[in-house]
Design a protein around this motif. Sequence first.
Motif, PDB file in Angstrom:
ATOM      1  N   LEU A  23       1.030  -1.340   0.008  1.00  0.00           N
ATOM      2  CA  LEU A  23       0.131   0.060   0.281  1.00  0.00           C
ATOM      3  C   LEU A  23       1.128   1.594   0.086  1.00  0.00           C
ATOM      4  O   LEU A  23       0.625   2.556  -1.237  1.00  0.00           O
ATOM      5  N   GLY A  24       2.063   1.468   0.641  1.00  0.00           N
ATOM      6  CA  GLY A  24       2.679   2.717   1.105  1.00  0.00           C
ATOM      7  C   GLY A  24       3.509   1.988  -0.564  1.00  0.00           C
ATOM      8  O   GLY A  24       3.722   3.757  -1.083  1.00  0.00           O
ATOM      9  N   LEU A  25       3.870   1.644  -0.944  1.00  0.00           N
ATOM     10  CA  LEU A  25       4.491   1.717  -2.793  1.00  0.00           C
ATOM     11  C   LEU A  25       3.832   1.789  -3.836  1.00  0.00           C
ATOM     12  O   LEU A  25       4.288   2.796  -3.936  1.00  0.00           O
ATOM     13  N   PHE A  26       2.396   1.682  -3.492  1.00  0.00           N
ATOM     14  CA  PHE A  26       1.363   2.078  -4.533  1.00  0.00           C
ATOM     15  C   PHE A  26       0.880   3.536  -4.240  1.00  0.00           C
ATOM     16  O   PHE A  26       0.918   4.333  -4.916  1.00  0.00           O
ATOM     17  N   VAL A  27       0.802   3.619  -3.046  1.00  0.00           N
ATOM     18  CA  VAL A  27       1.270   5.168  -2.532  1.00  0.00           C
ATOM     19  C   VAL A  27       2.222   6.214  -2.951  1.00  0.00           C
ATOM     20  O   VAL A  27       1.999   7.303  -4.121  1.00  0.00           O
ATOM     21  N   TRP A  28       3.678   5.657  -2.873  1.00  0.00           N
ATOM     22  CA  TRP A  28       4.828   6.906  -3.267  1.00  0.00           C
ATOM     23  C   TRP A  28       4.825   6.745  -4.543  1.00  0.00           C
ATOM     24  O   TRP A  28       5.128   7.286  -5.550  1.00  0.00           O
ATOM     25  N   VAL A  29       4.654   5.338  -5.570  1.00  0.00           N
ATOM     26  CA  VAL A  29       3.979   5.653  -7.099  1.00  0.00           C
ATOM     27  C   VAL A  29       2.737   6.720  -7.040  1.00  0.00           C
ATOM     28  O   VAL A  29       3.739   7.426  -8.683  1.00  0.00           O
ATOM     29  N   MET A  30       2.442   6.198  -7.219  1.00  0.00           N
ATOM     30  CA  MET A  30       1.084   7.419  -7.586  1.00  0.00           C
ATOM     31  C   MET A  30       1.395   9.154  -6.803  1.00  0.00           C
ATOM     32  O   MET A  30       1.087   9.562  -7.610  1.00  0.00           O
ATOM     33  N   THR A  31       2.058   9.318  -6.598  1.00  0.00           N
ATOM     34  CA  THR A  31       2.731  10.597  -5.895  1.00  0.00           C
ATOM     35  C   THR A  31       3.203  10.547  -6.810  1.00  0.00           C
ATOM     36  O   THR A  31       4.678  11.892  -6.151  1.00  0.00           O
TER      37      THR A  31
END
Length: 60
Positions: A23-31
Amino acid sequence: METIGGVEIFPIISLIIFFTFFLGLFVWVMTYKKETVEELSNMPFMDEKDIDVHSKSEKL
């Protein structure tokens, strides 16, 4: 494994760690900045002299 007390909590903890990481990786990629993604995706097609090794996206 049945003789170890509290062993049933370990799969739950593992799932929470796994889910939190992705989830943290997904948020990092999306931002991530779109300009930086485009620059990085074009790097294989650029000459060595055109690549800015110390760009704004990389901090030393």
